[in-house]
Motif scaffolding. Structure first.
Motif, PDB file in Angstrom:
ATOM      1  N   THR A 178       0.840  -1.192   0.000  1.00 14.93           N
ATOM      2  CA  THR A 178       0.000   0.000   0.000  1.00 14.93           C
ATOM      3  C   THR A 178       0.880   1.249   0.000  1.00 14.93           C
ATOM      4  O   THR A 178       2.074   1.200   0.302  1.00 14.93           O
ATOM      5  CB  THR A 178      -0.917   0.020   1.226  1.00 14.93           C
ATOM      6  OG1 THR A 178      -0.109   0.113   2.410  1.00 14.93           O
ATOM      7  CG2 THR A 178      -1.772  -1.233   1.286  1.00 14.93           C
ATOM      8  N   LEU A 179       0.269   2.372  -0.328  1.00 17.97           N
ATOM      9  CA  LEU A 179       1.012   3.631  -0.370  1.00 17.97           C
ATOM     10  C   LEU A 179       1.606   3.965   0.993  1.00 17.97           C
ATOM     11  O   LEU A 179       2.759   4.419   1.089  1.00 17.97           O
ATOM     12  CB  LEU A 179       0.095   4.769  -0.842  1.00 17.97           C
ATOM     13  CG  LEU A 179       0.746   6.152  -0.946  1.00 17.97           C
ATOM     14  CD1 LEU A 179       1.904   6.131  -1.934  1.00 17.97           C
ATOM     15  CD2 LEU A 179      -0.298   7.199  -1.358  1.00 17.97           C
ATOM     16  N   LYS A 180       0.837   3.737   2.064  1.00 19.47           N
ATOM     17  CA  LYS A 180       1.323   4.040   3.410  1.00 19.47           C
ATOM     18  C   LYS A 180       2.527   3.173   3.762  1.00 19.47           C
ATOM     19  O   LYS A 180       3.546   3.673   4.263  1.00 19.47           O
ATOM     20  CB  LYS A 180       0.200   3.829   4.428  1.00 19.47           C
ATOM     21  CG  LYS A 180       0.611   4.154   5.858  1.00 19.47           C
ATOM     22  CD  LYS A 180      -0.559   3.954   6.812  1.00 19.47           C
ATOM     23  CE  LYS A 180      -0.141   4.255   8.252  1.00 19.47           C
ATOM     24  NZ  LYS A 180      -1.283   4.055   9.192  1.00 19.47           N
ATOM     25  N   LYS A 181       2.407   1.881   3.515  1.00 13.35           N
ATOM     26  CA  LYS A 181       3.521   0.990   3.812  1.00 13.35           C
ATOM     27  C   LYS A 181       4.727   1.315   2.942  1.00 13.35           C
ATOM     28  O   LYS A 181       5.879   1.244   3.403  1.00 13.35           O
ATOM     29  CB  LYS A 181       3.097  -0.470   3.605  1.00 13.35           C
ATOM     30  CG  LYS A 181       2.159  -0.995   4.683  1.00 13.35           C
ATOM     31  CD  LYS A 181       1.873  -2.472   4.464  1.00 13.35           C
ATOM     32  CE  LYS A 181       0.968  -3.010   5.564  1.00 13.35           C
ATOM     33  NZ  LYS A 181       0.681  -4.452   5.375  1.00 13.35           N
ATOM     34  N   TRP A 182       4.470   1.660   1.684  1.00 11.11           N
ATOM     35  CA  TRP A 182       5.560   2.015   0.786  1.00 11.11           C
ATOM     36  C   TRP A 182       6.334   3.228   1.319  1.00 11.11           C
ATOM     37  O   TRP A 182       7.561   3.225   1.358  1.00 11.11           O
ATOM     38  CB  TRP A 182       5.007   2.322  -0.601  1.00 11.11           C
ATOM     39  CG  TRP A 182       6.028   2.847  -1.569  1.00 11.11           C
ATOM     40  CD1 TRP A 182       6.914   2.119  -2.301  1.00 11.11           C
ATOM     41  CD2 TRP A 182       6.275   4.218  -1.892  1.00 11.11           C
ATOM     42  NE1 TRP A 182       7.695   2.941  -3.064  1.00 11.11           N
ATOM     43  CE2 TRP A 182       7.325   4.239  -2.847  1.00 11.11           C
ATOM     44  CE3 TRP A 182       5.702   5.422  -1.494  1.00 11.11           C
ATOM     45  CZ2 TRP A 182       7.817   5.425  -3.385  1.00 11.11           C
ATOM     46  CZ3 TRP A 182       6.189   6.608  -2.038  1.00 11.11           C
ATOM     47  CH2 TRP A 182       7.233   6.604  -2.967  1.00 11.11           C
ATOM     48  N   ALA A 183       5.598   4.253   1.754  1.00 10.49           N
ATOM     49  CA  ALA A 183       6.238   5.452   2.285  1.00 10.49           C
ATOM     50  C   ALA A 183       7.050   5.135   3.535  1.00 10.49           C
ATOM     51  O   ALA A 183       8.167   5.651   3.722  1.00 10.49           O
ATOM     52  CB  ALA A 183       5.191   6.523   2.585  1.00 10.49           C
ATOM     53  N   LEU A 184       6.518   4.272   4.388  1.00 16.58           N
ATOM     54  CA  LEU A 184       7.242   3.892   5.602  1.00 16.58           C
ATOM     55  C   LEU A 184       8.521   3.129   5.263  1.00 16.58           C
ATOM     56  O   LEU A 184       9.582   3.378   5.847  1.00 16.58           O
ATOM     57  CB  LEU A 184       6.345   3.050   6.508  1.00 16.58           C
ATOM     58  CG  LEU A 184       5.184   3.788   7.188  1.00 16.58           C
ATOM     59  CD1 LEU A 184       4.290   2.803   7.930  1.00 16.58           C
ATOM     60  CD2 LEU A 184       5.716   4.856   8.143  1.00 16.58           C
ATOM     61  N   TRP A 185       8.422   2.198   4.320  1.00 19.99           N
ATOM     62  CA  TRP A 185       9.594   1.454   3.875  1.00 19.99           C
ATOM     63  C   TRP A 185      10.662   2.403   3.336  1.00 19.99           C
ATOM     64  O   TRP A 185      11.836   2.312   3.692  1.00 19.99           O
ATOM     65  CB  TRP A 185       9.208   0.459   2.781  1.00 19.99           C
ATOM     66  CG  TRP A 185       8.683  -0.865   3.241  1.00 19.99           C
ATOM     67  CD1 TRP A 185       7.392  -1.294   3.201  1.00 19.99           C
ATOM     68  CD2 TRP A 185       9.428  -1.961   3.779  1.00 19.99           C
ATOM     69  NE1 TRP A 185       7.289  -2.564   3.679  1.00 19.99           N
ATOM     70  CE2 TRP A 185       8.523  -3.007   4.045  1.00 19.99           C
ATOM     71  CE3 TRP A 185      10.774  -2.153   4.056  1.00 19.99           C
ATOM     72  CZ2 TRP A 185       8.919  -4.229   4.574  1.00 19.99           C
ATOM     73  CZ3 TRP A 185      11.182  -3.369   4.586  1.00 19.99           C
ATOM     74  CH2 TRP A 185      10.262  -4.389   4.844  1.00 19.99           C
ATOM     75  N   VAL A 186      10.234   3.299   2.457  1.00 20.64           N
ATOM     76  CA  VAL A 186      11.177   4.193   1.780  1.00 20.64           C
ATOM     77  C   VAL A 186      11.876   5.107   2.777  1.00 20.64           C
ATOM     78  O   VAL A 186      13.108   5.270   2.749  1.00 20.64           O
ATOM     79  CB  VAL A 186      10.457   5.002   0.691  1.00 20.64           C
ATOM     80  CG1 VAL A 186      11.365   6.103   0.138  1.00 20.64           C
ATOM     81  CG2 VAL A 186      10.001   4.087  -0.437  1.00 20.64           C
ATOM     82  N   LEU A 187      11.102   5.716   3.678  1.00 18.68           N
ATOM     83  CA  LEU A 187      11.703   6.642   4.644  1.00 18.68           C
ATOM     84  C   LEU A 187      12.563   5.905   5.676  1.00 18.68           C
ATOM     85  O   LEU A 187      13.652   6.371   6.034  1.00 18.68           O
ATOM     86  CB  LEU A 187      10.605   7.435   5.351  1.00 18.68           C
ATOM     87  CG  LEU A 187       9.854   8.451   4.483  1.00 18.68           C
ATOM     88  CD1 LEU A 187       8.710   9.068   5.263  1.00 18.68           C
ATOM     89  CD2 LEU A 187      10.799   9.535   3.971  1.00 18.68           C
ATOM     90  N   ALA A 188      12.077   4.766   6.137  1.00 21.37           N
ATOM     91  CA  ALA A 188      12.795   4.034   7.181  1.00 21.37           C
ATOM     92  C   ALA A 188      14.128   3.482   6.693  1.00 21.37           C
ATOM     93  O   ALA A 188      15.077   3.342   7.479  1.00 21.37           O
ATOM     94  CB  ALA A 188      11.934   2.899   7.715  1.00 21.37           C
ATOM     95  N   ILE A 189      14.206   3.161   5.410  1.00 23.15           N
ATOM     96  CA  ILE A 189      15.437   2.597   4.859  1.00 23.15           C
ATOM     97  C   ILE A 189      16.227   3.636   4.069  1.00 23.15           C
ATOM     98  O   ILE A 189      17.456   3.698   4.159  1.00 23.15           O
ATOM     99  CB  ILE A 189      15.128   1.377   3.968  1.00 23.15           C
ATOM    100  CG1 ILE A 189      14.430   0.292   4.786  1.00 23.15           C
ATOM    101  CG2 ILE A 189      16.399   0.831   3.338  1.00 23.15           C
ATOM    102  CD1 ILE A 189      14.000  -0.905   3.966  1.00 23.15           C
ATOM    103  N   GLY A 190      15.521   4.465   3.308  1.00 18.25           N
ATOM    104  CA  GLY A 190      16.192   5.388   2.412  1.00 18.25           C
ATOM    105  C   GLY A 190      17.043   6.429   3.105  1.00 18.25           C
ATOM    106  O   GLY A 190      18.185   6.696   2.689  1.00 18.25           O
ATOM    107  N   VAL A 191      16.529   7.027   4.175  1.00 18.64           N
ATOM    108  CA  VAL A 191      17.274   8.090   4.859  1.00 18.64           C
ATOM    109  C   VAL A 191      18.544   7.551   5.518  1.00 18.64           C
ATOM    110  O   VAL A 191      19.643   8.067   5.281  1.00 18.64           O
ATOM    111  CB  VAL A 191      16.373   8.823   5.876  1.00 18.64           C
ATOM    112  CG1 VAL A 191      17.190   9.819   6.677  1.00 18.64           C
ATOM    113  CG2 VAL A 191      15.227   9.534   5.154  1.00 18.64           C
ATOM    114  N   PRO A 192      18.461   6.502   6.367  1.00 22.36           N
ATOM    115  CA  PRO A 192      19.705   5.973   6.945  1.00 22.36           C
ATOM    116  C   PRO A 192      20.642   5.389   5.901  1.00 22.36           C
ATOM    117  O   PRO A 192      21.870   5.477   6.041  1.00 22.36           O
ATOM    118  CB  PRO A 192      19.230   4.908   7.935  1.00 22.36           C
ATOM    119  CG  PRO A 192      17.829   4.589   7.548  1.00 22.36           C
ATOM    120  CD  PRO A 192      17.267   5.818   6.924  1.00 22.36           C
TER     121      PRO A 192
END
Length: 296
Positions: free
Chosen positions: A140-154
Motif C-alpha cells: 500500500t502507499l502508506k507501507k511504501w512510504a514507511l519502507w522508503v523513509l525508514a530505509i532510504g534516509v539511513p
C-alpha cells in the motif's frame, strides 16, 4: 586518477563480476543436472522449470525461466557499452563538458526503451504479468512510504559516509585526487534551466526506475533463480556499482545495492527499492547543491 585508468579498473571489476556470475551459473547447472537428479525426482524441486516457493525472502524468482538468462546477457551487454571508448563527443556536449539537449533527450529515449524491453520480455516470454513477477501490486502507499523513509534516509547516510571514508582514507592517499561522476559534474556545470531540470528528473525519477527494473527486478531475480540469493545479491550488486563508472562510488554503491536488494526481498515489492533509490538520488542532488565539496 585519469579517466582512462578509472575506466580500465572498472572494466576489470566488470570482467571479474561477469566471470564469477558465469561460473556460478555453470556450477549451479552442474549441480542441478549432474548431482541432484540422482538424489531427487526431476521436476519436483530441482528442475530449472520447477515451480517452488522463494528460496529466501519474498521475491518470486520461481517465475523466472532459463530463457531469461539470455535476456540478462542482453541487458548486461547494453550496460557494458559504457566501458567502450567514447568518440570525440563534439556533438554531444558543450566545450565545458555539459551534455547538450539532444544528448539528454536521446538518453531519455534509450532508458525508456530499455525499460520497455525488460518489461516486454517478461510478458512475451511466457505471458507473465510484470506486476506479478516484480511485486508491483503488493504494498500500500502508506507501507511504501514507511519502507522508503525508514530505509532510504539511513541508507543515504551510510553510503555518503562510506564514500567519504573510502575516498579520504584510502583512495586519495593511494592514488591522488579522484574524478567526480559525470552526472555530478554535469549538474554542477549546467547553466541552462531546461537542461538542469531534465538532468534532475532523469537522476531522481527515470534512472532509479530503470535501474531497479533491470538490476533488482530482472537480473537479480533471474540470477537468484538459478544460483541463490546471497550469490545473486553480491554479484549483481557489484555489477550495479561498476556501471556507474566511478571508482570512489564503487564500494558505497555496492553496499547500497545490497541494501536495495534486502528491501526488495523483505517487502516483496519492487516499488520499495525504486522509492529508496529515488530518495537517495534526490537527497544526493540536494547535498550536491548545498555542500558541493561532499558531492561524489
Amino acid at each position: 586518477m585519469s579517466s582512462e585508468i578509472t575506466i580500465g579498473l572498472l572494466r576489470d571489476l566488470e570482467h571479474i563480476a561477469l566471470g564469477v556470475l558465469i561460473m556460478g551459473l555453470a556450477m549451479h547447472a552442474v549441480w542441478r543436472f549432474g548431482v541432484r537428479p540422482f538424489s531427487a525426482t526431476w521436476g519436483e524441486t530441482d528442475g530449472w522449470f520447477s515451480k517452488r516457493e522463494p528460496l529466501w525472502g519474498k521475491v518470486r524468482e520461481s517465475m523466472m525461466r532459463p530463457s531469461d538468462l539470455a535476456m540478462v546477457a542482453v541487458l548486461l551487454a547494453f550496460y557494458y557499452l559504457k566501458f567502450l571508448p567514447a568518440g570525440s563527443g563534439d556533438n554531444d556536449a558543450s566545450p565545458a563538458g555539459v551534455p547538450s539537449l539532444p544528448l539528454i533527450l536521446a538518453q531519455f529515449l534509450v532508458t525508456l526503451f530499455t525499460i520497455m524491453f525488460a518489461l516486454s520480455m517478461i510478458y512475451f516470454n511466457g505471458r507473465r504479468n510484470p506486476s506479478e513477477v516484480f511485486g508491483l501490486e503488493r504494498v500500500t502507499l502508506k507501507k511504501w512510504a514507511l519502507w522508503v523513509l525508514a530505509i532510504g534516509v539511513p541508507a543515504t547516510g551510510v553510503v555518503v559516509g562510506l564514500h567519504h571514508v573510502v575516498t579520504t582514507y584510502w583512495l586519495v592517499p593511494k592514488f591522488g585526487e579522484m574524478e567526480s561522476q559525470q552526472a555530478v559534474e554535469a549538474l554542477m556545470l549546467v547553466k541552462d534551466p531546461l537542461i538542469r531540470v531534465l538532468l534532475i528528473v532523469y537522476a531522481c525519477m527515470l534512472a532509479p526506475f530503470a535501474e531497479e527494473i533491470i538490476f533488482r527486478g530482472y537480473i537479480y531475480g533471474a540470477v537468484k533463480r538459478y544460483t541463490g540469493p546471497l550469490f545473486s545479491m553480491v554479484v549483481v550488486g557489484l555489477l550495479f556499482s561498476v556501471v556507474h563508472l566511478n571508482i570512489p562510488a564503487a564500494i558505497p554503491l555496492w553496499a547500497f545495492a545490497i541494501i536495495l536488494t534486502l528491501a526488495y526481498e523483505f517487502s516483496g515489492s519492487l516499488w520499495v527499492p525504486i522509492g529508496i533509490h529515488s530518495l537517495f538520488n534526490t537527497l544526493n542532488v540536494v547535498l550536491m547543491y548545498f555542500t558541493p565539496d561532499a558531492a561524489g
